[in-house]
Design an enzyme around this catalytic site. Structure first.
Site, PDB file in Angstrom:
ATOM      1  N   ILE A 160      29.828 -58.729 -19.211  1.00  0.00           N
ATOM      2  CA  ILE A 160      29.359 -57.761 -20.190  1.00  0.00           C
ATOM      3  C   ILE A 160      28.409 -58.486 -21.136  1.00  0.00           C
ATOM      4  CG2 ILE A 160      31.329 -56.193 -20.046  1.00  0.00           C
ATOM      5  CD1 ILE A 160      32.555 -57.504 -22.464  1.00  0.00           C
ATOM      6  N   ASP A 161      27.592 -57.744 -21.859  1.00  0.00           N
ATOM      7  CA  ASP A 161      26.580 -58.343 -22.719  1.00  0.00           C
ATOM      8  C   ASP A 161      27.211 -59.170 -23.837  1.00  0.00           C
ATOM      9  OD1 ASP A 161      24.634 -57.050 -21.238  1.00  0.00           O
ATOM     10  OD2 ASP A 161      24.535 -55.332 -22.605  1.00  0.00           O
ATOM     11  N   LYS A 162      26.433 -60.099 -24.346  1.00  0.00           N
ATOM     12  CA  LYS A 162      26.887 -60.975 -25.432  1.00  0.00           C
ATOM     13  C   LYS A 162      27.474 -60.175 -26.587  1.00  0.00           C
ATOM     14  CE  LYS A 162      25.022 -64.058 -29.008  1.00  0.00           C
ATOM     15  NZ  LYS A 162      23.803 -64.719 -29.541  1.00  0.00           N
ATOM     16  N   THR A 164      28.507 -57.085 -26.666  1.00  0.00           N
ATOM     17  CA  THR A 164      29.482 -56.071 -26.298  1.00  0.00           C
ATOM     18  C   THR A 164      30.847 -56.732 -26.253  1.00  0.00           C
ATOM     19  OG1 THR A 164      27.885 -54.806 -24.988  1.00  0.00           O
ATOM     20  CG2 THR A 164      30.212 -54.445 -24.506  1.00  0.00           C
ATOM     21  N   ARG A 263      23.492 -48.729 -22.403  1.00  0.00           N
ATOM     22  CA  ARG A 263      22.479 -48.808 -23.459  1.00  0.00           C
ATOM     23  C   ARG A 263      21.174 -48.143 -23.022  1.00  0.00           C
ATOM     24  NH1 ARG A 263      22.479 -55.111 -24.593  1.00  0.00           N
ATOM     25  NH2 ARG A 263      21.112 -54.505 -26.335  1.00  0.00           N
TER      26      ARG A 263
END
Length: 350
Positions: A160-162, A164, A263
Site C-alpha cells: 500500500i502507499d506510503k 496510506t 485515489r
C-alpha cells in the site's frame, strides 16, 4: 498514436520481471506519421529515455516493430506496431535490518498480518532505502521468502502507499508466498478501505470500472483512460457510509489492485480523496467562501497531512489450512479525528 504501458502495481503479477525488464510500451503509429528514424521517434514518447538508452535497447533486441527486431536506422511507417521492453537498471538490493517496531495483528508459521502506520514506505526504493517495512521485517524475521526477482521485497505479496495506513499480509513461508501471490493474481483477496472524499456522490453505492495507467505527463501519477485503449482494467466498488455535506466517508472494495487505484478512480469521478496532494485533494474543493470555513479545512489538513485512506480489512484463504480468514482494523487516530471534526462542524453549522 495509441500507447499502452504496463506498470509496477501488484508487482507479483508481472512475469516479465524475472527477465529483468521493467518498462513496457506498445505504440501503434498514427496513419499520418511521416517517415522518421525509430530512435528519434521514441525519444519523444518514452519518459526519461535518452537516445543512447533507446539505441542500446534496439541493439539488444528489446525494441520490436511488427514483432520483428530492427536497427536504430529503421524508419517508422504509418500503422507500425512498436513494442518496447527496457532493461531494468542495476540497483543495490542490500537490505539493512532495522529495529523498527511492528504492529502485528496476527502471526503463525506461514504468515503475519501487519497494521502499517501512515508515513512508512513498504519496501526499499530510490530515496527510501531505510526505515521501510521491509527493513523492519528482516530485523524481526529471518529467511523470509521472496517472489520472482523480488529483491528488496522479502515476504511481500502486495503493498500500500506510503501515506496510506492499514493492513498488509506478509508471507513467512514459500508455501504462503506462492498461494497468497496466486490469490492476489486471481483478485480473490477481499480488501476493504475507508476513505474521506471531497463532495457527495450522487448514488449511495456504485462501481468505478475505468482503465488506469501511468500519466504521460508525470510518471508518478496514475491517470484514468475511460476508452480502455490504454492502461489496465481497474474496478473499485464503493458505498457511502456518511454524507457530511462537503465531504463523504466511503467504504471501498477492490476487485483489482492497481497502483493508486482508489485515489485515481475517485479523482476521475470528481471526488478526490481529502488531503491527497498528488490528486488535487489538498485544497478546498467544496463548501463556502467564508474565511471561517477555510480555516476549519486548513486545520483538518494539519491534523491529517496525508491522503485520507486506510486499508481497513483483509480476507483470504489460509495457504496451509484452507480456512478463510478475515482481519479488521480500527481507523487510525488522525483519520478518525478529522471525520469527527467534520461531523461536529456539520452539526453546528446547519
Amino acid at each position: 498514436m495509441s500507447m499502452t504501458q504496463t506498470t509496477e502495481e501488484d508487482f507479483n503479477e508481472f512475469s516479465d520481471e524475472e527477465n529483468g525488464l521493467f518498462e513496457h510500451y506498445r505504440i501503434e503509429v498514427d496513419k499520418g506519421q511521416s517517415l522518421m528514424r525509430i530512435d528519434k521517434f521514441l525519444i519523444d514518447r518514452i519518459p526519461n529515455a535518452s537516445r543512447n538508452k533507446i539505441q542500446l535497447a534496439i541493439d539488444n533486441g528489446f525494441v520490436l516493430v511488427n514483432t520483428q527486431k530492427i536497427k536504430a536506422s529503421y524508419k517508422v511507417k504509418p500503422r507500425d506496431i512498436i513494442s518496447i521492453s527496457l532493461p531494468q537498471p542495476p540497483r543495490d538490493t542490500t537490505i539493512l535490518p532495522e529495529n523498527i517496531p511492528l504492529n502485528i495483528v496476527f502471526e503463525d508459521d506461514d504468515l503475519l498480518i501487519v497494521n502499517k502506520p501512515a508515513g512508512m514506505v513498504v519496501h526499499p526504493a530510490h530515496a527510501n532505502y531505510t526505515g521501510t517495512l521491509v527493513n523492519a521485517l528482516v530485523y524481526h524475521f529471518q529467511q523470509l521468502p521472496t517472489s520472482q526477482n523480488g529483491e528488496g521485497r522479502p515476504g511481500l505479496v502486495h503493498r500500500i502507499d506510503k501515506d496510506t495506513s492499514g493492513l498488509l499480509v506478509i508471507a513467512k513461508s514459500e508455501l504462503a508466498m506462492v498461494h497468497l501471490a496466486k490469490q492476489f493474481y486471481d483478485h480473490s483477496i477481499e480488501r476493504t478501505y475507508i476513505a474521506l472524499i471531497w463532495g457527495e456522490p450522487e448514488q449511495d453505492a456504485g462501481t468505478i470500472n475505468v482503465h488506469l495507467g501511468r500519466s504521460f505527463k508525470d510518471r508518478r501519477v496514475v491517470d484514468a483512460f475511460p476508452d480502455g485503449s490504454i492502461g489496465r482494467h481497474a474496478i473499485t466498488h464503493y458505498q457511502v457510509l456518511k454524507r457530511l455535506r462537503y465531504v463523504s466517508v466511503v467504504k471501498c472494495n477492490l476487485e483489482t489492485g492497481r497502483t493508486h487505484q482508489i485515489r485515481a478512480h475517485f479523482k476521475y469521478i470528481g471526488h478526490p480523496l481529502f488531503g491527497d496532494t498528488t490528486y488535487g485533494g489538498d485544497r478546498v474543493l467544496k463548501g463556502t467562501q467564508f474565511s471561517k470555513y477555510k480555516t476549519f479545512v486548513e486545520n483538518c489538513f494539519q491534523m491529517l497531512p496525508r491522503q485520507a485512506l486506510h486499508a481497513k480489512s483483509l480476507g483470504f484463504v489460509h495457504p496451509r489450512t484452507g480456512e478463510f480468514m478475515q482481519f479488521d482494523s480500527e481507523l487510525p487516530q488522525d483519520l478518525s479525528a478529522v471525520i469527527q471534526k467534520w461531523e461536529h462542524y456539520i452539526d453546528y453549522n446547519d
